[in-house]
Design a protein around this motif. Structure first.
Motif, mmCIF file in Angstrom:
data_model
loop_
_atom_site.group_PDB
_atom_site.id
_atom_site.type_symbol
_atom_site.label_atom_id
_atom_site.label_comp_id
_atom_site.label_asym_id
_atom_site.label_seq_id
_atom_site.Cartn_x
_atom_site.Cartn_y
_atom_site.Cartn_z
ATOM 1 N N LYS A 406 25.132 -2.757 -5.411
ATOM 2 C CA LYS A 406 24.610 -1.518 -5.984
ATOM 3 C C LYS A 406 23.106 -1.362 -5.742
ATOM 4 C CE LYS A 406 28.569 -0.208 -7.666
ATOM 5 N NZ LYS A 406 29.265 1.025 -7.243
ATOM 6 N N GLY A 407 22.528 -2.233 -4.928
ATOM 7 C CA GLY A 407 21.125 -2.098 -4.594
ATOM 8 C C GLY A 407 20.900 -0.926 -3.654
ATOM 9 N N ASP A 408 19.742 -0.319 -3.741
ATOM 10 C CA ASP A 408 19.447 0.872 -2.949
ATOM 11 C C ASP A 408 18.249 0.608 -2.036
ATOM 12 O OD1 ASP A 408 19.015 3.353 -1.874
ATOM 13 O OD2 ASP A 408 18.801 4.398 -3.786
ATOM 14 N N VAL A 409 18.512 0.450 -0.754
ATOM 15 C CA VAL A 409 17.451 0.205 0.224
ATOM 16 C C VAL A 409 16.470 1.368 0.252
ATOM 17 C CG1 VAL A 409 16.986 -0.047 2.692
ATOM 18 C CG2 VAL A 409 18.840 -1.347 1.640
ATOM 19 N N GLU A 410 16.983 2.587 0.086
ATOM 20 C CA GLU A 410 16.135 3.777 0.202
ATOM 21 C C GLU A 410 15.067 3.834 -0.885
ATOM 22 O OE1 GLU A 410 16.220 5.841 2.774
ATOM 23 O OE2 GLU A 410 17.810 4.571 3.601
ATOM 24 N N THR A 411 15.351 3.308 -2.049
ATOM 25 C CA THR A 411 14.374 3.343 -3.143
ATOM 26 C C THR A 411 13.648 2.020 -3.338
ATOM 27 O OG1 THR A 411 16.082 2.761 -4.774
ATOM 28 C CG2 THR A 411 15.700 5.104 -4.356
ATOM 29 N N THR A 412 13.932 1.042 -2.494
ATOM 30 C CA THR A 412 13.257 -0.255 -2.588
ATOM 31 C C THR A 412 11.888 -0.175 -1.927
ATOM 32 O OG1 THR A 412 15.364 -1.453 -2.576
ATOM 33 C CG2 THR A 412 13.391 -2.704 -1.989
ATOM 34 N N GLN A 413 10.876 -0.641 -2.622
ATOM 35 C CA GLN A 413 9.511 -0.571 -2.103
ATOM 36 C C GLN A 413 9.363 -1.424 -0.852
ATOM 37 O OE1 GLN A 413 6.391 -2.356 -4.542
ATOM 38 N NE2 GLN A 413 5.016 -0.651 -4.097
ATOM 39 N N SER A 414 8.640 -0.908 0.136
ATOM 40 C CA SER A 414 8.386 -1.645 1.369
ATOM 41 C C SER A 414 7.195 -2.586 1.190
ATOM 42 C CB SER A 414 8.114 -0.687 2.520
ATOM 43 O OG SER A 414 6.848 -0.051 2.351
ATOM 44 N N ILE A 415 7.060 -3.527 2.097
ATOM 45 C CA ILE A 415 5.927 -4.454 2.063
ATOM 46 C C ILE A 415 4.616 -3.694 2.214
ATOM 47 C CG2 ILE A 415 4.816 -6.367 3.281
ATOM 48 C CD1 ILE A 415 7.647 -7.353 4.020
ATOM 49 N N ALA A 416 4.580 -2.736 3.126
ATOM 50 C CA ALA A 416 3.348 -1.963 3.335
ATOM 51 C C ALA A 416 2.952 -1.209 2.077
ATOM 52 C CB ALA A 416 3.529 -0.994 4.504
ATOM 53 N N ASP A 417 3.918 -0.588 1.409
ATOM 54 C CA ASP A 417 3.607 0.170 0.192
ATOM 55 C C ASP A 417 3.110 -0.751 -0.919
ATOM 56 O OD1 ASP A 417 4.232 2.558 1.362
ATOM 57 O OD2 ASP A 417 6.254 2.680 0.541
ATOM 58 N N ALA A 418 3.696 -1.928 -1.034
ATOM 59 C CA ALA A 418 3.246 -2.863 -2.058
ATOM 60 C C ALA A 418 1.826 -3.340 -1.782
ATOM 61 C CB ALA A 418 4.192 -4.062 -2.131
ATOM 62 N N LEU A 419 1.495 -3.542 -0.523
ATOM 63 C CA LEU A 419 0.141 -3.975 -0.172
ATOM 64 C C LEU A 419 -0.872 -2.850 -0.376
ATOM 65 C CD1 LEU A 419 0.951 -6.128 2.983
ATOM 66 C CD2 LEU A 419 0.160 -6.960 0.773
ATOM 67 N N VAL A 420 -0.442 -1.601 -0.194
ATOM 68 C CA VAL A 420 -1.325 -0.462 -0.478
ATOM 69 C C VAL A 420 -1.740 -0.471 -1.940
ATOM 70 C CG1 VAL A 420 -1.353 2.052 -0.755
ATOM 71 C CG2 VAL A 420 -0.538 1.048 1.377
ATOM 72 N N ASP A 421 -0.815 -0.841 -2.801
ATOM 73 C CA ASP A 421 -1.116 -0.876 -4.235
ATOM 74 C C ASP A 421 -2.023 -2.040 -4.614
ATOM 75 O OD1 ASP A 421 0.518 1.306 -4.521
ATOM 76 O OD2 ASP A 421 2.276 0.147 -5.130
ATOM 77 N N THR A 422 -2.157 -3.023 -3.720
ATOM 78 C CA THR A 422 -2.886 -4.254 -4.057
ATOM 79 C C THR A 422 -4.246 -4.335 -3.382
ATOM 80 O OG1 THR A 422 -0.755 -5.394 -4.286
ATOM 81 C CG2 THR A 422 -2.715 -6.781 -4.088
ATOM 82 N N PHE A 423 -4.338 -3.870 -2.136
ATOM 83 C CA PHE A 423 -5.570 -4.007 -1.361
ATOM 84 C C PHE A 423 -6.266 -2.655 -1.206
ATOM 85 C CE2 PHE A 423 -3.123 -7.732 -0.374
ATOM 86 C CZ PHE A 423 -4.077 -8.741 -0.287
ATOM 87 N N SER A 424 -7.566 -2.709 -0.939
ATOM 88 C CA SER A 424 -8.381 -1.496 -0.935
ATOM 89 C C SER A 424 -8.060 -0.566 0.222
ATOM 90 C CB SER A 424 -9.867 -1.863 -0.911
ATOM 91 O OG SER A 424 -10.165 -2.647 0.244
ATOM 92 N N GLU A 425 -7.757 -1.117 1.384
ATOM 93 C CA GLU A 425 -7.507 -0.259 2.546
ATOM 94 C C GLU A 425 -6.410 -0.860 3.407
ATOM 95 O OE1 GLU A 425 -9.893 1.620 6.368
ATOM 96 O OE2 GLU A 425 -11.013 1.060 4.570
#
Length: 719
Positions: A406-425
């Motif tokens: 029942k996991g949803d790949v489409e709504t799972t956060q990507s690595i790039a998006d997670a790093l955007v939330d963590t690093f400045s640029e």
């Protein structure tokens, strides 16, 4: 037998008893909404009366659908015996945890127990009663796709994790409405197919089976697992699903299993293809004689329906025994009192319910990630650094892995998006596909990366290339991704490779090209955030490898606890003759990364180790006092590992065997004393007569942070 079960059996017709032994997919009860996990026998034509007497349903869930099917079924079942609903909830239901190989990499049974408990809670709310998990098969060949479902190559680690999984799924007695029954699979030795090819022959001695493969199944059964699933493979020359020695002598008589035995999909019909039965009727008789209670989608036990009034007394007795076990399972789970136990449509859709579970999924992912290279302390990164996130896994939610029902790949956060939330640029680009390479795409990625401080290469395999029916002959990172790494290397910037995989891979080139390498075992719903937290240093990497990573494909199967040989490599070195010993002429024997290996950001050393007594009796414990010292300026985690070796045995002994482990945190600039306690009984080995016992004699105990770098002490076991 309880009064309820006894009374039901007395009222049931033979046809109704046989019905309890049949499992169907939800397609027989609704319009095509069941999850199909195997081929469907197109010849199956069941009477409506039979459909309304079957005992269980496979591959359908969701509170509303389950309630509707159960209500309709009970309205048409003469004795109002409720259905059991079963499914493959392997590493999460809605909230997806790391694949089991990743949970094994945590080296922390509490992580496995928590993951299994949350999976149970979500599954029960959706109407499920049984999960086809845990898979405790010992695995040593990464070509086999289902290594992702196991917890690795070591029987002790597998045993500890098997017990934790069963406890998490089933909870404590008495039974409650937040847990479901565990079905241990696949019995037995399914993880050892020849050439790593799915559904292939398994051929090993019973001595080796008992030494290495049986312990994890035994541990799960000792944890009171309520079902056992048979495996597709042969063992000792006989397919498991008809193997009376395996299912009756070993499983029921020796291990004391009294629960329900279920086949895997269509396994009884497949006995015909194995060539050990004449036809489906013969297959049904042999499976029933072996003690198989539930026929999953082979329609073999339906063969008994045609001549129910003519069945021999011996066959009727076996049918009664299986029906009794199934009814007892339903009674234990409280289904006669409440056929809708735990089913909760509102909870199933409650975002708060899922949000709390995601917190634990993130923690599990953080515990499972394994840092295997960190040249010149490239990691952790400063949040002020600018990152280029490049690679085919950078911008995808395909981090859940196989069996994420029942996991949803489409709504799972990507690595790039997670790093955007963590690093400045952050800048990001795919650079290449999993198996495709375009020069223009590469140049675009290099241009983006040219102004970055650090490059994070997100590489690996898609989830479709691990799991059931995904055996491969080449476990290399695809050549297109290696070409991308080589291009990125020309930018002369720190290069960090994050490898997403469901199996050990050949990473020699990745290791050489990268300044740091982090292994992510399809880390689940919150895997991307876990990766970001590790790279940024918010979380200490503490996962360790549950399987050996080979240098070359020709080394496979490669595992740490190999048996002693008559010509060990050390003999050749000592004698000045290095040819006629157990080695390759074109490669080292050593792996790229050994079992148990992993790095942290701190620097923990084993600074002292003493043995309380080096002379032990059979009922004693081996006790070690170990001191760990952290000289670094940050708190750090590690996994302390303890191995033993029996110097002289009646049968050949492994070079080392894991017997104890513990994940510990050592505070910065401090020391931690740990006591290791290993019961002497844990040193038991299988002898020539297949008995299991501890030998008197000389042993070694080895302690360290992976299976290769260990401190050694000698001890004796006496009468």
């Amino acid at each position: 037998m309880s009064n309820l079960v006894s009374e039901l059996l007395a009222k049931m017709t033979t046809e109704e008893k046989i019905g309890q032994l049949i499992q169907l997919t939800g397609d027989f009860f609704q319009d095509g909404k069941a999850a199909i996990t195997g081929p469907i026998n197109e010849l199956a034509h069941l009477k409506l009366q039979t459909v309304y007497s079957v005992g269980s349903v496979l591959g359908v869930s969701g509170a509303a659908d389950v309630r509707r099917i159960q209500e309709n079924y009970l309205a048409n079942n003469r004795l109002k015996i409720p259905l059991l609903f079963m499914a493959d909830v392997v590493h999460g239901y809605q909230t997806i945890f790391p694949i089991p190989l990743g949970l094994g990499a945590s080296f922390d049974p509490t992580v496995m127990e928590t993951a299994s408990g949350i999976a149970a809670k979500e599954s029960v709310a959706a109407g499920l009663h049984v999960t086809f998990a845990p898979m405790v098969d010992l695995v040593r060949d990464p070509r086999w796709g289902r290594v992702m479902e196991s917890t690795g190559e070591d029987s002790y680690l597998n045993s500890v994790m098997a017990q934790a999984a069963v406890k998490g799924f089933q909870g404590d007695s008495p039974w409650d409405e937040k847990h479901l029954a565990a079905s241990v699979k696949h019995f037995a030795a399914y993880g050892a197919p020849e050439a790593g090819r799915e559904y292939n022959t398994v051929d090993m001695s019973e001595w080796r089976f008992r030494e290495q493969y049986l312990p994890a199944y035994s541990a799960a059964i000792n944890a009171q697992a309520m079902l056992v699933m048979t495996s597709f493979n042969t063992l000792f020359g006989v397919p498991a699903t008809q193997n009376q020695h395996l299912l009756r002598d070993i499983l029921r008589d020796e291990l004391g299993f009294h629960g329900v035995v279920i086949t895997d999909w269509n396994a009884i019909e497949e006995l015909v293809h194995h060539g050990t039965v004449r036809d489906l009727k013969d297959a049904a008789q042999k499976a029933l004689a072996a003690g198989v209670d539930i026929d999953m989608m082979a329609f073999a036990y339906a063969e008994f329906l045609n001549k129910a009034v003519e069945l021999e007394p011996g066959v009727l007795k076996l049918i009664d025994e299986s029906a009794q076990r199934i009814l007892e399972l339903k009674e234990t789970m409280g289904l006669f009192a409440d056929p809708y136990r735990g089913l909760d449509e509102s909870k199933e859709k409650d975002p708060e319910f899922i949000r709390d579970n995601l917190v634990q999924a993130q923690k599990a992912a953080e515990e499972s990630l394994v840092l295997v290279k960190n040249h010149r302390r490239t990691l952790p990164l400063s949040q002020r650094q600018n990152l280029a996130v490049i690679g085919p896994v950078a911008q995808t939610g395909d981090l859940l892995g196989s069996w994420s029902w029942k996991g949803d790949v489409e709504t799972t956060q990507s690595i790039a998006d997670a790093l955007v939330d963590t690093f400045s640029e952050i800048v990001t680009a795919p650079g290449c596909g999993y198996h495709s390479f375009n020069k223009q795409q590469v140049e675009q990625a290099k241009l983006l990366a040219s102004d970055a401080d650090v490059i994070v290469a997100a590489i690996g395999l898609p989830s479709s290339e691990s799991g059931e029916a995904t055996s491969i002959t080449d476990i290399s990172i695809p050549a297109e991704q290696i070409a991308l790494l080589k291009e990125l290397k020309t930018l002369n910037k720190p290069l960090i490779s994050v490898v997403i995989t469901g199996r050990p891979l050949l990473l020699k080139e990745v290791h050489t090209l990268s300044d740091a390498v982090l292994i992510g075992w399809f880390p689940g719903s919150k895997g991307a955030q876990a990766i970001a937290n590790i790279l940024s240093g918010k979380v200490e990497p503490s996962g360790r490898l549950p399987m050996t990573f080979p240098l070359n494909l020709g080394q496979v199967p490669l595992y740490y606890n190999a048996y002693s040989t008559g010509r060990p490599i050390e003999v050749g070195q000592k004698n000045g003759e290095y040819k006629y010993v157990t080695k390759y002429v074109d490669s080292s024997n050593e792996p790229l990364y050994p079992f148990g290996f992993g790095l942290g950001y701190g620097k923990i050393l084993l600074t002292d180790m003493t043995m309380v007594s080096n002379s032990l009796k059979m009922n004693d414990q081996l006790i070690l006092d170990v001191t760990l010292t952290n000289d670094s300026p940050r708190d750090s985690k590690t996994v302390l590992q303890c191995y033993t070796h029996q110097k002289v045995g009646e049968t050949v002994r492994p070079l080392k065997e894991l017997k104890w482990f513990k994940k510990v945190t050592v505070e910065k600039q401090s020391s931690l004393k740990i006591q290791v306690n290993i019961p002497v009984a844990r040193l038991a080995s299988v002898h020539q007569d297949l008995s299991t016992k501890v030998d008197v004699g000389d042993y070694q105990v080895m302690v360290g942070f992976d299976s290769m770098n260990l401190k050694v002490l000698d001890f004796k076991v006496k009468e």
